[in-house]
Design a protein around this motif. Structure first.
Motif, short mmCIF file in Angstrom:
data_model
loop_
_atom_site.label_atom_id
_atom_site.label_comp_id
_atom_site.label_asym_id
_atom_site.label_seq_id
_atom_site.Cartn_x
_atom_site.Cartn_y
_atom_site.Cartn_z
N GLN A 1 -22.81 -3.73 3.43
CA GLN A 1 -23.82 -4.47 3.74
C GLN A 1 -24.81 -4.19 2.70
N LYS A 2 -25.82 -4.94 2.57
CA LYS A 2 -26.83 -4.48 1.68
C LYS A 2 -27.49 -3.25 2.23
N HIS A 3 -27.82 -2.31 1.25
CA HIS A 3 -28.73 -1.29 1.54
C HIS A 3 -28.04 -0.22 2.26
N ARG A 4 -27.33 -0.61 3.34
CA ARG A 4 -26.63 0.41 4.01
C ARG A 4 -25.18 0.11 4.50
N ARG A 5 -24.62 1.24 4.68
CA ARG A 5 -23.21 0.94 4.89
C ARG A 5 -22.77 0.33 6.55
N GLY A 6 -22.20 -0.54 6.55
CA GLY A 6 -21.61 -0.93 7.88
C GLY A 6 -20.53 -0.07 8.70
N GLY A 7 -20.20 -0.80 9.50
CA GLY A 7 -19.25 -0.09 10.60
C GLY A 7 -17.93 -0.17 10.08
N PRO A 8 -16.96 0.60 10.50
CA PRO A 8 -15.60 1.18 10.11
C PRO A 8 -14.76 -0.33 10.48
N ASN A 9 -14.24 -0.73 9.25
CA ASN A 9 -13.43 -1.95 9.36
C ASN A 9 -12.01 -1.70 8.80
N GLY A 10 -11.56 -0.58 8.65
CA GLY A 10 -10.09 -0.47 8.15
C GLY A 10 -9.07 -0.88 9.23
N GLY A 11 -8.01 -1.69 8.61
CA GLY A 11 -7.05 -2.39 9.65
C GLY A 11 -6.00 -1.14 9.93
N ASP A 12 -5.02 -1.52 11.17
CA ASP A 12 -4.19 -0.86 11.39
C ASP A 12 -2.86 -1.16 10.31
N GLY A 13 -1.95 -0.25 10.19
CA GLY A 13 -0.87 -0.35 9.50
C GLY A 13 0.28 -1.11 10.15
N GLY A 14 1.16 -1.79 9.43
CA GLY A 14 2.08 -2.77 10.33
C GLY A 14 3.10 -2.00 10.55
N LYS A 15 4.06 -2.48 11.76
CA LYS A 15 4.97 -1.60 12.45
C LYS A 15 6.44 -1.58 11.13
N GLY A 16 7.06 -0.67 11.22
CA GLY A 16 8.33 -0.76 10.44
C GLY A 16 9.29 -1.64 10.70
N GLY A 17 10.19 -2.38 10.14
CA GLY A 17 11.20 -2.95 10.47
C GLY A 17 12.43 -2.12 11.30
N SER A 18 13.04 -2.93 12.43
CA SER A 18 13.98 -2.04 13.15
C SER A 18 15.24 -2.48 12.72
N ILE A 19 16.40 -1.78 13.00
CA ILE A 19 17.71 -2.24 12.64
C ILE A 19 18.50 -2.59 13.92
N PHE A 20 19.23 -3.74 13.94
CA PHE A 20 20.01 -3.92 14.97
C PHE A 20 21.46 -4.16 14.47
N LEU A 21 22.36 -4.02 15.54
CA LEU A 21 23.96 -4.61 15.27
C LEU A 21 24.02 -5.79 16.14
N GLU A 22 24.72 -6.72 15.63
CA GLU A 22 24.99 -7.89 16.33
C GLU A 22 26.49 -8.23 16.00
#
Ligand code: GTP
Ligand code: MG
Length: 332
Positions: free
Chosen positions: A25-46
């Motif tokens: 934001q102009k002149h001052r720092r805004g609130g925290p807006n760092g997003g979450d990391g994505g979940k890792g892929g899982s492995i399945f047997l089919e």
């Protein structure tokens, strides 16, 4: 080549890291807006019913699912890592290699299990904000994806298993009743790995497995038997083939008893499995001569006996229909 046991290494994707960012934001720092990391892929047997061996897995023993993407500013979450599905043939037993623990016994086509879970994504500073710390300058790291070493073992699923001494004519019978083309030769241990074929009788179809010949001591690893006895653990009926030409030189009855003794020593339940006896090579005069005595003995022990020639086809129709009928009674 028939491959029936292999190890694979699987590693699920890591979770993406959370992000530390602040709104501009102009002149001052805004609130925290760092997003979450994505979940890792899982492995399945089919279970894929089109597969018959584990050979694909042997040639590709390493599997890694995708990592989750890191979180970004403007509260953007990282993308989830793609899951990975490993296809295996029906009848695959899955164990944890290190702990020897049984994870699954996958039999039914389409059956699918989660084998390693993707790591959770780390929270970004936007999600971590609290009344105590409304503008955290940190984020959480993603969780590492789980990794495992698996031992896969394929146990054939056949309705009917062919057992008998080497050279008794098991492969010849499989070739005569099915479209399978196993190697046939006039020496023992021609068959080195199991062959499967589909038998069509009047009423039904069933799968028949031809395994390498058994000899005395097979359950302790003599010959090739031991390795393959486990393939018949899952059959519902056994056809025990005896070469009737060896009555005097190499007594057929003795062979018959030896094989049954080996089955019992491997697993007493195998001997309780319904067993139909095929007295083979009846096209040869010696065998025909031996048949009455053999029949009397074996019927006396409570078995049904069919004189056949796997080579000329004599008697094989009767044997086939008797097997189909027995399977019907057994409820399949
Ligand atoms: N005359 C005659 N020969 C047969 C008959 N069945 C099989 N044979 C012969 O017996 C030999 C052995 O046959 P296979 O079918 O290879 O025997 P197997 O039981 O599969 O032998 P292994 O794989 O070594 O355990 C071959 O030479 C066949 O041609 C039969 O009904 N009559
Ligand atoms: Mg054979």
């Amino acid at each position: 080549m028939f491959i029936d046991r292999t190890n694979i290494f699987v590693k699920a994707g890591n979770g993406g890291n959370g992000c530390v960012a602040f709104a501009r934001q102009k002149h001052r720092r805004g609130g925290p807006n760092g997003g979450d990391g994505g979940k890792g892929g899982s492995i399945f047997l089919e279970v894929d019913k089109g597969l018959r061996t584990l050979s694909d897995l042997r040639y590709h023993p390493h599997y890694r699912a995708k990592n989750g993407a890191h979180g970004k500013g403007k509260k953007k979450s990282g993308k989830k890592g793609e899951d990975l599905i490993i296809r295996i043939p029906p009848g695959t037993v899955v164990k944890n290699k290190k702990s020897r623990e049984l994870i699954a016994d996958l039999v039914n086509p389409g059956q699918k299990i989660l084998i390693t879970k993707g790591g959770r994504g780390g929270k970004g500073n936007a999600s971590l904000a609290s009344s105590l710390d409304p503008a955290p300058r940190f984020a959480k790291e993603g969780q590492t994806g789980e990794e495992k070493e698996l031992e896969l073992e394929l146990k054939l699923i056949a309705d009917v298993g062919l057992v008998g001494y080497p050279n008794s004519g098991k492969s010849t019978l499989l070739a005569s009743l099915t479209r399978a083309r196993p190697k046939i030769a006039s020496y023992p241990f021609t068959t080195l790995s199991p062959n499967l074929g589909v038998v069509s009788s009047k009423e039904r179809e069933f799968i028949m497995a031809d395994i390498p010949g058994l000899i005395e001591g097979a359950h302790k690893g003599k010959g090739l038997g031991h390795e393959f006895l486990r393939h018949i653990e899952r059959t519902r009926l056994l056809i025990h083939i005896v070469d009737l030409t060896g009555y005097e030189r190499n007594p057929s009855l003795l062979n018959f008893r030896t094989i049954n003794e080996e089955l019992r020593a491997h697993d007493p339940l195998l001997l309780e499995r319904p067993q139909i006896v095929a007295a083979n090579k009846i096209d040869l005069p010696g065998a025909r001569k031996n048949f009455p005595r053999f029949q009397k003995e074996v019927e006396g022990q409570g078995y049904k006996v069919f004189p056949i020639s796997a080579l000329t086809g004599e008697g094989t129709e009767e044997l086939k229909e008797a097997v189909a009928k027995e399977l019907e009674i057994l409820g399949k």
